[in-house]
Motif scaffolding. Sequence first.
Motif, PDB file in Angstrom:
ATOM      1  N   GLY A 101     -70.467  57.159 -52.454  1.00  0.00           N
ATOM      2  CA  GLY A 101     -70.982  58.518 -52.554  1.00  0.00           C
ATOM      3  C   GLY A 101     -72.458  58.595 -52.217  1.00  0.00           C
TER       4      GLY A 101
ATOM      5  N   GLU B 193     -60.315  56.441 -44.385  1.00  0.00           N
ATOM      6  CA  GLU B 193     -61.191  57.608 -44.451  1.00  0.00           C
ATOM      7  C   GLU B 193     -62.541  57.323 -43.801  1.00  0.00           C
ATOM      8  OE1 GLU B 193     -58.544  57.828 -48.149  1.00  0.00           O
ATOM      9  OE2 GLU B 193     -59.692  56.290 -47.103  1.00  0.00           O
ATOM     10  N   ILE B 194     -63.081  56.153 -44.089  1.00  0.00           N
ATOM     11  CA  ILE B 194     -64.416  55.810 -43.580  1.00  0.00           C
ATOM     12  C   ILE B 194     -64.435  55.816 -42.064  1.00  0.00           C
ATOM     13  CG2 ILE B 194     -66.084  53.933 -43.366  1.00  0.00           C
ATOM     14  CD1 ILE B 194     -65.346  53.091 -46.199  1.00  0.00           C
TER      15      ILE B 194
ATOM     16  N   LEU C  68     -73.656  50.086 -40.475  1.00  0.00           N
ATOM     17  CA  LEU C  68     -72.902  51.336 -40.546  1.00  0.00           C
ATOM     18  C   LEU C  68     -73.712  52.457 -39.916  1.00  0.00           C
ATOM     19  CD1 LEU C  68     -70.955  52.858 -43.518  1.00  0.00           C
ATOM     20  CD2 LEU C  68     -72.842  54.142 -42.552  1.00  0.00           C
ATOM     21  N   LYS C  69     -73.038  53.330 -39.182  1.00  0.00           N
ATOM     22  CA  LYS C  69     -73.685  54.525 -38.641  1.00  0.00           C
ATOM     23  C   LYS C  69     -72.634  55.618 -38.507  1.00  0.00           C
ATOM     24  CE  LYS C  69     -74.197  54.988 -34.162  1.00  0.00           C
ATOM     25  NZ  LYS C  69     -74.665  54.847 -32.756  1.00  0.00           N
ATOM     26  N   ILE C  70     -73.088  56.847 -38.393  1.00  0.00           N
ATOM     27  CA  ILE C  70     -72.179  57.958 -38.165  1.00  0.00           C
ATOM     28  C   ILE C  70     -71.737  57.926 -36.702  1.00  0.00           C
ATOM     29  CG2 ILE C  70     -72.011  60.478 -38.003  1.00  0.00           C
ATOM     30  CD1 ILE C  70     -73.852  60.661 -40.402  1.00  0.00           C
ATOM     31  N   LYS C  71     -70.466  58.166 -36.457  1.00  0.00           N
ATOM     32  CA  LYS C  71     -69.957  58.155 -35.087  1.00  0.00           C
ATOM     33  C   LYS C  71     -70.569  59.277 -34.259  1.00  0.00           C
ATOM     34  CE  LYS C  71     -65.423  56.043 -35.510  1.00  0.00           C
ATOM     35  NZ  LYS C  71     -63.957  56.259 -35.498  1.00  0.00           N
TER      36      LYS C  71
ATOM     37  N   GLU D 146     -62.953  57.431 -39.913  1.00  0.00           N
ATOM     38  CA  GLU D 146     -62.892  58.737 -39.231  1.00  0.00           C
ATOM     39  C   GLU D 146     -64.288  59.193 -38.829  1.00  0.00           C
ATOM     40  OE1 GLU D 146     -58.966  60.687 -41.460  1.00  0.00           O
ATOM     41  OE2 GLU D 146     -60.953  61.571 -41.692  1.00  0.00           O
ATOM     42  N   ASP D 147     -65.264  58.887 -39.687  1.00  0.00           N
ATOM     43  CA  ASP D 147     -66.605  59.426 -39.474  1.00  0.00           C
ATOM     44  C   ASP D 147     -67.671  58.373 -39.221  1.00  0.00           C
ATOM     45  OD1 ASP D 147     -65.303  61.406 -41.865  1.00  0.00           O
ATOM     46  OD2 ASP D 147     -66.183  62.386 -40.109  1.00  0.00           O
TER      47      ASP D 147
ATOM     48  N   MET E   8     -60.507  62.174 -45.216  1.00  0.00           N
ATOM     49  CA  MET E   8     -61.792  62.872 -45.322  1.00  0.00           C
ATOM     50  C   MET E   8     -61.901  63.600 -46.656  1.00  0.00           C
ATOM     51  SD  MET E   8     -64.553  63.049 -43.757  1.00  0.00           S
ATOM     52  CE  MET E   8     -66.063  63.899 -44.017  1.00  0.00           C
TER      53      MET E   8
ATOM     54  N   HIS F  37     -73.441  47.910 -27.943  1.00  0.00           N
ATOM     55  CA  HIS F  37     -72.263  48.790 -28.004  1.00  0.00           C
ATOM     56  C   HIS F  37     -72.242  49.592 -29.295  1.00  0.00           C
ATOM     57  CE1 HIS F  37     -70.667  45.082 -30.014  1.00  0.00           C
ATOM     58  NE2 HIS F  37     -70.178  45.974 -30.847  1.00  0.00           N
ATOM     59  N   PHE F  38     -72.891  49.070 -30.339  1.00  0.00           N
ATOM     60  CA  PHE F  38     -72.962  49.799 -31.602  1.00  0.00           C
ATOM     61  C   PHE F  38     -73.985  50.936 -31.493  1.00  0.00           C
ATOM     62  CE2 PHE F  38     -72.173  50.269 -36.046  1.00  0.00           C
ATOM     63  CZ  PHE F  38     -73.365  50.588 -36.659  1.00  0.00           C
TER      64      PHE F  38
ATOM     65  N   PHE G 102     -72.823  58.348 -48.453  1.00  0.00           N
ATOM     66  CA  PHE G 102     -72.506  59.607 -47.763  1.00  0.00           C
ATOM     67  C   PHE G 102     -73.641  60.607 -47.942  1.00  0.00           C
ATOM     68  CE2 PHE G 102     -68.828  57.596 -46.893  1.00  0.00           C
ATOM     69  CZ  PHE G 102     -67.833  57.584 -47.859  1.00  0.00           C
TER      70      PHE G 102
ATOM     71  N   PRO H 122     -76.050  45.091 -31.903  1.00  0.00           N
ATOM     72  CA  PRO H 122     -75.338  45.079 -30.611  1.00  0.00           C
ATOM     73  C   PRO H 122     -75.477  46.406 -29.874  1.00  0.00           C
ATOM     74  CG  PRO H 122     -73.786  45.168 -32.449  1.00  0.00           C
ATOM     75  CD  PRO H 122     -75.133  44.914 -33.034  1.00  0.00           C
TER      76      PRO H 122
ATOM     77  N   ALA I  52     -67.006  53.321 -55.537  1.00  0.00           N
ATOM     78  CA  ALA I  52     -66.899  54.727 -55.124  1.00  0.00           C
ATOM     79  C   ALA I  52     -68.238  55.446 -55.294  1.00  0.00           C
ATOM     80  CB  ALA I  52     -65.809  55.434 -55.920  1.00  0.00           C
TER      81      ALA I  52
ATOM     82  N   ALA J  95     -60.890  62.587 -49.491  1.00  0.00           N
ATOM     83  CA  ALA J  95     -61.348  61.616 -50.492  1.00  0.00           C
ATOM     84  C   ALA J  95     -62.858  61.448 -50.403  1.00  0.00           C
ATOM     85  CB  ALA J  95     -60.653  60.279 -50.281  1.00  0.00           C
ATOM     86  N   LEU J  96     -63.383  61.411 -49.173  1.00  0.00           N
ATOM     87  CA  LEU J  96     -64.818  61.270 -49.008  1.00  0.00           C
ATOM     88  C   LEU J  96     -65.531  62.497 -49.568  1.00  0.00           C
ATOM     89  CD1 LEU J  96     -65.111  59.825 -45.401  1.00  0.00           C
ATOM     90  CD2 LEU J  96     -65.074  58.620 -47.551  1.00  0.00           C
TER      91      LEU J  96
ATOM     92  N   ASN K 153     -72.455  53.694 -29.014  1.00  0.00           N
ATOM     93  CA  ASN K 153     -71.114  54.203 -29.309  1.00  0.00           C
ATOM     94  C   ASN K 153     -70.087  53.846 -28.263  1.00  0.00           C
ATOM     95  OD1 ASN K 153     -71.356  55.352 -31.806  1.00  0.00           O
ATOM     96  ND2 ASN K 153     -71.878  57.372 -31.039  1.00  0.00           N
TER      97      ASN K 153
ATOM     98  N   VAL L 253     -65.881  62.159 -53.215  1.00  0.00           N
ATOM     99  CA  VAL L 253     -66.921  61.210 -53.596  1.00  0.00           C
ATOM    100  C   VAL L 253     -68.284  61.875 -53.499  1.00  0.00           C
ATOM    101  CG1 VAL L 253     -68.089  59.084 -52.936  1.00  0.00           C
ATOM    102  CG2 VAL L 253     -65.608  59.193 -52.930  1.00  0.00           C
ATOM    103  N   LYS L 254     -68.458  62.705 -52.493  1.00  0.00           N
ATOM    104  CA  LYS L 254     -69.758  63.326 -52.284  1.00  0.00           C
ATOM    105  C   LYS L 254     -70.090  64.340 -53.356  1.00  0.00           C
ATOM    106  CE  LYS L 254     -70.892  64.507 -48.143  1.00  0.00           C
ATOM    107  NZ  LYS L 254     -70.821  65.070 -46.761  1.00  0.00           N
TER     108      LYS L 254
ATOM    109  N   LYS M 202     -68.914  54.339 -37.927  1.00  0.00           N
ATOM    110  CA  LYS M 202     -68.701  53.141 -37.134  1.00  0.00           C
ATOM    111  C   LYS M 202     -69.281  51.978 -37.931  1.00  0.00           C
ATOM    112  CE  LYS M 202     -69.233  51.603 -32.355  1.00  0.00           C
ATOM    113  NZ  LYS M 202     -69.779  51.958 -31.049  1.00  0.00           N
ATOM    114  N   ILE M 203     -68.514  50.916 -38.098  1.00  0.00           N
ATOM    115  CA  ILE M 203     -68.973  49.770 -38.881  1.00  0.00           C
ATOM    116  C   ILE M 203     -68.792  48.495 -38.075  1.00  0.00           C
ATOM    117  CG2 ILE M 203     -68.613  48.391 -40.977  1.00  0.00           C
ATOM    118  CD1 ILE M 203     -67.766  50.873 -42.428  1.00  0.00           C
ATOM    119  N   GLU M 204     -69.839  47.670 -38.094  1.00  0.00           N
ATOM    120  CA  GLU M 204     -69.779  46.344 -37.481  1.00  0.00           C
ATOM    121  C   GLU M 204     -69.903  45.312 -38.599  1.00  0.00           C
ATOM    122  OE1 GLU M 204     -70.354  45.159 -33.844  1.00  0.00           O
ATOM    123  OE2 GLU M 204     -69.253  47.036 -33.565  1.00  0.00           O
TER     124      GLU M 204
END
Lengths: 145, 56
Positions: A76, A113-114, A142-145, A116-117, B1, B50-51, A79, B48, A72, B3-4, B54, B7-8, A119-121
């Motif tokens: 944090g 939760e992850i 990982l990147k922000i959508k 939602e915001d 969200m 597509h990554f 984020f 990739p 966690a 929960a995130l 988006n 964490v922040k 994008k993970i490959e």
Amino acid sequence: MHLEKYDFIKGPEKHYYHFFSEGSKGRIEKVIEFFEIHTGIFNLAFGDVDEKTGHINDTVASNNDDRDKVLATVAGAVFDFMDDHPGAILYAEGSTPARTRLYQMGISKFWDEISEDFKIEGFAKGGWKPFAKGENYESFLLKIK
Amino acid sequence: MEALKQVKKGKKKPTANLESELKDYTNDAFFKKKRERAKEVLDKYGIPEHFLTNSK
């Protein structure tokens, strides 16, 4: 869902986060690094400070019985970093398959939760594919959508 | 969200005392090795399209 975590400290260096794990094995300093390896692409790495040498490693299981709290805390830091670098792409791979599985467990645990915001490959069998719970991967983007 | 967001909330600003105690790990062998490994993988397999765009 309440996530217990350690407070982290952003080091004077630009992309370092430090925190202390506390448990049965004592107080262990952990350091997270976000290092730009290509323009806009950062490698995420973290490990324990070896108190004898002062160097970092993540092959030793410090086993302070706080795995979820450590995950966690790393989340944090991710984020916080992505807040400062919204266009960044993160790459993460454990030093060992077991360590990579730990990262995967963390992503799976907080996936609802992850996703939602972010994008993970995941990299598996020679190629990248969108992260899916229950699949095993060798590394992550990982990147922000 | 939510929960995130929780964490922040963990971040702190570094204090003068803590900064003086924090070592610079830029040249640490472990981190260097990790960066080299990351470069090796990304140079070989790339990211990739597509990554990056988006697209699904």
